[in-house]
Design a protein around this motif. Structure first.
Motif, PDB file in Angstrom:
ATOM      1  N   TYR A  64      55.975  20.797  21.751  1.00  0.00           N
ATOM      2  CA  TYR A  64      55.199  19.735  21.103  1.00  0.00           C
ATOM      3  C   TYR A  64      56.088  18.520  20.883  1.00  0.00           C
ATOM      4  O   TYR A  64      57.282  18.659  20.608  1.00  0.00           O
ATOM      5  N   PHE A  65      55.490  17.336  20.997  1.00  0.00           N
ATOM      6  CA  PHE A  65      56.246  16.088  20.883  1.00  0.00           C
ATOM      7  C   PHE A  65      55.682  15.245  19.758  1.00  0.00           C
ATOM      8  O   PHE A  65      54.511  14.846  19.782  1.00  0.00           O
ATOM      9  N   TYR A  66      56.516  14.979  18.761  1.00  0.00           N
ATOM     10  CA  TYR A  66      56.099  14.210  17.588  1.00  0.00           C
ATOM     11  C   TYR A  66      56.835  12.883  17.554  1.00  0.00           C
ATOM     12  O   TYR A  66      58.028  12.826  17.242  1.00  0.00           O
ATOM     13  N   LYS A  67      56.121  11.806  17.862  1.00  0.00           N
ATOM     14  CA  LYS A  67      56.737  10.484  17.883  1.00  0.00           C
ATOM     15  C   LYS A  67      57.166  10.017  16.502  1.00  0.00           C
ATOM     16  O   LYS A  67      58.089   9.213  16.378  1.00  0.00           O
ATOM     17  N   ASP A  68      56.487  10.487  15.474  1.00  0.00           N
ATOM     18  CA  ASP A  68      56.818  10.085  14.114  1.00  0.00           C
ATOM     19  C   ASP A  68      57.577  11.176  13.366  1.00  0.00           C
ATOM     20  O   ASP A  68      57.563  11.216  12.132  1.00  0.00           O
TER      21      ASP A  68
ATOM     22  N   LEU B 256      50.517  18.827  22.093  1.00  0.00           N
ATOM     23  CA  LEU B 256      51.066  19.776  23.055  1.00  0.00           C
ATOM     24  C   LEU B 256      51.514  19.056  24.321  1.00  0.00           C
ATOM     25  O   LEU B 256      50.797  18.217  24.864  1.00  0.00           O
ATOM     26  N   ARG B 257      52.712  19.379  24.807  1.00  0.00           N
ATOM     27  CA  ARG B 257      53.220  18.827  26.061  1.00  0.00           C
ATOM     28  C   ARG B 257      53.346  19.892  27.145  1.00  0.00           C
ATOM     29  O   ARG B 257      53.243  19.590  28.326  1.00  0.00           O
ATOM     30  N   LEU B 258      53.536  21.136  26.734  1.00  0.00           N
ATOM     31  CA  LEU B 258      53.789  22.168  27.727  1.00  0.00           C
ATOM     32  C   LEU B 258      53.478  23.533  27.122  1.00  0.00           C
ATOM     33  O   LEU B 258      53.827  23.799  25.969  1.00  0.00           O
ATOM     34  N   PHE B 259      52.821  24.390  27.921  1.00  0.00           N
ATOM     35  CA  PHE B 259      52.585  25.770  27.515  1.00  0.00           C
ATOM     36  C   PHE B 259      52.779  26.626  28.749  1.00  0.00           C
ATOM     37  O   PHE B 259      52.058  26.472  29.733  1.00  0.00           O
TER      38      PHE B 259
ATOM     39  N   ALA C 289      64.915   7.353  16.734  1.00  0.00           N
ATOM     40  CA  ALA C 289      65.011   7.626  15.306  1.00  0.00           C
ATOM     41  C   ALA C 289      64.089   8.750  14.866  1.00  0.00           C
ATOM     42  O   ALA C 289      64.437   9.537  14.003  1.00  0.00           O
ATOM     43  N   LYS C 290      62.888   8.849  15.466  1.00  0.00           N
ATOM     44  CA  LYS C 290      61.910   9.828  14.991  1.00  0.00           C
ATOM     45  C   LYS C 290      61.453  10.810  16.060  1.00  0.00           C
ATOM     46  O   LYS C 290      60.931  11.871  15.725  1.00  0.00           O
ATOM     47  N   ASN C 291      61.584  10.472  17.329  1.00  0.00           N
ATOM     48  CA  ASN C 291      61.034  11.314  18.387  1.00  0.00           C
ATOM     49  C   ASN C 291      61.618  12.727  18.340  1.00  0.00           C
ATOM     50  O   ASN C 291      62.797  12.936  18.574  1.00  0.00           O
ATOM     51  N   LEU C 292      60.760  13.687  18.048  1.00  0.00           N
ATOM     52  CA  LEU C 292      61.191  15.068  17.943  1.00  0.00           C
ATOM     53  C   LEU C 292      60.328  15.984  18.804  1.00  0.00           C
ATOM     54  O   LEU C 292      59.138  15.714  19.027  1.00  0.00           O
ATOM     55  N   PHE C 293      60.952  17.038  19.283  1.00  0.00           N
ATOM     56  CA  PHE C 293      60.228  18.118  19.936  1.00  0.00           C
ATOM     57  C   PHE C 293      60.294  19.354  19.056  1.00  0.00           C
ATOM     58  O   PHE C 293      61.316  19.622  18.425  1.00  0.00           O
ATOM     59  N   GLU C 294      59.223  20.094  19.037  1.00  0.00           N
ATOM     60  CA  GLU C 294      59.282  21.451  18.496  1.00  0.00           C
ATOM     61  C   GLU C 294      59.068  22.408  19.658  1.00  0.00           C
ATOM     62  O   GLU C 294      58.084  22.305  20.396  1.00  0.00           O
ATOM     63  N   TYR C 295      60.004  23.329  19.808  1.00  0.00           N
ATOM     64  CA  TYR C 295      59.956  24.303  20.897  1.00  0.00           C
ATOM     65  C   TYR C 295      59.698  25.666  20.275  1.00  0.00           C
ATOM     66  O   TYR C 295      60.516  26.182  19.507  1.00  0.00           O
TER      67      TYR C 295
ATOM     68  N   GLY D 295      59.188  12.347  26.245  1.00  0.00           N
ATOM     69  CA  GLY D 295      58.137  13.116  25.591  1.00  0.00           C
ATOM     70  C   GLY D 295      56.727  12.753  25.982  1.00  0.00           C
ATOM     71  O   GLY D 295      55.790  13.490  25.667  1.00  0.00           O
ATOM     72  N   ASP D 296      56.536  11.644  26.660  1.00  0.00           N
ATOM     73  CA  ASP D 296      55.195  11.227  27.078  1.00  0.00           C
ATOM     74  C   ASP D 296      54.772  11.854  28.404  1.00  0.00           C
ATOM     75  O   ASP D 296      53.728  11.509  28.945  1.00  0.00           O
ATOM     76  N   PHE D 297      55.575  12.781  28.938  1.00  0.00           N
ATOM     77  CA  PHE D 297      55.232  13.342  30.240  1.00  0.00           C
ATOM     78  C   PHE D 297      53.935  14.149  30.168  1.00  0.00           C
ATOM     79  O   PHE D 297      53.616  14.786  29.166  1.00  0.00           O
ATOM     80  N   VAL D 298      53.189  14.088  31.266  1.00  0.00           N
ATOM     81  CA  VAL D 298      51.942  14.841  31.394  1.00  0.00           C
ATOM     82  C   VAL D 298      51.903  15.435  32.798  1.00  0.00           C
ATOM     83  O   VAL D 298      52.033  14.712  33.789  1.00  0.00           O
ATOM     84  N   ALA D 299      51.723  16.734  32.899  1.00  0.00           N
ATOM     85  CA  ALA D 299      51.616  17.383  34.204  1.00  0.00           C
ATOM     86  C   ALA D 299      50.244  17.089  34.799  1.00  0.00           C
ATOM     87  O   ALA D 299      49.231  17.120  34.091  1.00  0.00           O
ATOM     88  N   PRO D 300      50.163  16.780  36.091  1.00  0.00           N
ATOM     89  CA  PRO D 300      48.865  16.505  36.709  1.00  0.00           C
ATOM     90  C   PRO D 300      47.970  17.734  36.698  1.00  0.00           C
ATOM     91  O   PRO D 300      48.427  18.855  36.948  1.00  0.00           O
ATOM     92  N   ASN D 301      46.689  17.531  36.391  1.00  0.00           N
ATOM     93  CA  ASN D 301      45.754  18.656  36.329  1.00  0.00           C
ATOM     94  C   ASN D 301      45.530  19.290  37.695  1.00  0.00           C
ATOM     95  O   ASN D 301      45.249  20.480  37.801  1.00  0.00           O
TER      96      ASN D 301
END
Length: 214
Positions: A64-68, A45-48, A9-15, A121-127
């Motif tokens: 960017y990932f906005y859960k709300d 931020l999720r990815l750059f 319902a709310k999960n959005l990405f801004e690219y 949207g909760d993905f995180v790349a390993p450092n």
């Protein structure tokens, strides 16, 4: 209407895509790296990334990932405009940018993410090894049922692809589609350990001749 569930319902990405002046791209990258922690404290931020091949070069892509949803996005952007350090960082990089693009995307329905064994949207790349990211864009024909039909077919196909096997460093990070801007566009974001891993995964997908992925 999606056949198995409604989209989040709310999960959005801004690219956001920043097209850089080629001679200023290295300086831009250094400036962005130096303010990375500040950026992450203000926006999710999720990815750059900056591309090395596969299309137009010198384009800084950030996701960017906005859960709300839009409420969270608007609040985060309003707060950032009150942060003096952030405003200074933005002004410092502004001369490096030729033009900017932004679009909003919905996250794919949960049944699609589950089929791909994808965290969305909760993905995180390993450092330790961010790897490389492959962005694949699909321009679909117009129509109200086009995206839902694509999601149904994609879920069956990607499930078969994952089960058939791929390089251990290959994983779908998220799938999204837009309802603002150019409509009926779907974007996949895959992470690979490296170029060789990406090539191995593609070869394995091509070998699955009778797979629903094909």
């Amino acid at each position: 209407m999606f056949s198995k569930t409604t989209p989040h319902a709310k999960n959005l990405f801004e690219y956001r895509l920043y097209h850089l002046h080629p001679d200023k791209a290295p300086a831009f990258a250094k400036k962005v790296a130096s303010t990375a922690d500040l950026r992450k404290s203000l926006v999710p931020l999720r990815l750059f990334t900056l591309p090395e091949t596969g299309g137009e070069l010198h384009v800084a892509s950030h996701l960017y990932f906005y859960k709300d949803g839009m409420e969270e996005r608007n609040a985060a952007r309003a707060a950032s405009q009150k942060n003096a350090d952030w405003l200074s960082a933005v002004n410092d990089t502004r001369p490096d940018v030729r033009k900017q693009y932004s679009s909003i995307y919905n996250e794919a329905p949960q049944f699609v993410l589950d089929a791909a064994q994808c965290s969305g949207g909760d993905f995180v790349a390993p450092n330790s090894n961010p790897g490389i990211f492959e962005v694949r864009r699909y321009k679909l024909i117009l129509g109200y049922d086009t995206v839902p039909a694509f999601m149904d077919m994609y879920a069956k196909g990607v499930e078969a692809k994952v089960l058939a096997g791929q390089d251990e460093g290959t994983k779908l990070q998220t799938l999204m589609y837009n309802e603002i801007g150019e409509l009926n566009e779907v974007i996949e974001i895959w992470r690979h350990e490296g170029v060789n891993g990406m090539a191995r995964s593609r070869a394995m997908a091509r070998e699955a001749v009778f797979s629903p992925w094909r």
